[in-house]
Design an enzyme around this catalytic site. Sequence first.
Site, PDB file in Angstrom:
ATOM      1  NE  ARG A 172      -3.857   0.285   2.195  1.00 14.59           N
ATOM      2  CZ  ARG A 172      -4.660   0.702   3.167  1.00 14.59           C
ATOM      3  NH1 ARG A 172      -4.704   0.037   4.317  1.00 14.59           N
ATOM      4  NH2 ARG A 172      -5.406   1.778   3.017  1.00 14.59           N
ATOM      5  CB  CYS A 226      -2.418   3.540   9.326  1.00 11.72           C
ATOM      6  SG  CYS A 226      -3.820   4.027  10.373  1.00 11.72           S
TER       7      CYS A 226
END
Length: 270
Positions: A172, A226
């Site tokens: 990611r 995050c």
Amino acid sequence: FVDVDWLSKHLNDPDCIIVDCRYDLFDKELGAREYSENHIPNAYFLHMEKALTGKVENHGGRHPVPKPDRFQEAMNSVGLTPEKTVIGYDNDGSGASRLWWLLNYFGHKNVRILNGGYPLWVEAGYPVSREVPASKNGNFVPVVNEQILTGVEDLKRLDHGSKIVDSRTRERYAGIVEPIDFKAGHIPGAINIPYTDAIEQKALFKSRNELEKIYAPAGNSPVVYCGSGITSCVSFVALKSIGRNPRLYAGSWSDWISYEENEIATGSSP
């Protein structure tokens, strides 16, 4: 942290409040179902979306910090008073770390994480229950600690010596995959230390020596983020446990990309 042996001796301690923080990003009711099936005796359940998250708006990310009155209501329903210790647990460390961060942000520092969480509790053979404790009336009054929070504008004003830590998976971070948000990549200049690097197994944090090595590149006062400000709380807790002074970008990646003008980096380097 507290361990399962300590908690087993304090299950009926009136000065301890046990909170089940299990959740799943893709199945928002999974935590509630797991709690209804079995949980640690005397534990309350706090829903990630309803108690530990605020109302989603145009900016602020997928899991914004709840407003003080919303969080106050949730904590008073489990009987929180100034002298009580809150012990949070979950399946992977992130839900309990979110609760730990929120309580510290709102001024209640007497909070611990059950190291190893529910998996280690069950593995150790301690009792479980389906009984739901009665709602209580606490007198918790939030007092916000802005020192551990960073917003998007604060992030843009960071000096070049400050570290930004992306706690998501390497794929990611690099922009190779993005299963949740509408843009892939990372905040320019951020380094990648996945929150899972801090976890030994399930919800058990690694030793202090190991955490020192893992977070050596992060510096003393990093900003952690995050996807939406939940799993990066694991990084925040890990850093605090080794004496660092992190801050949480609570809106995280989902907030960053809500501003069209914000730049995006891809690839495996900052």
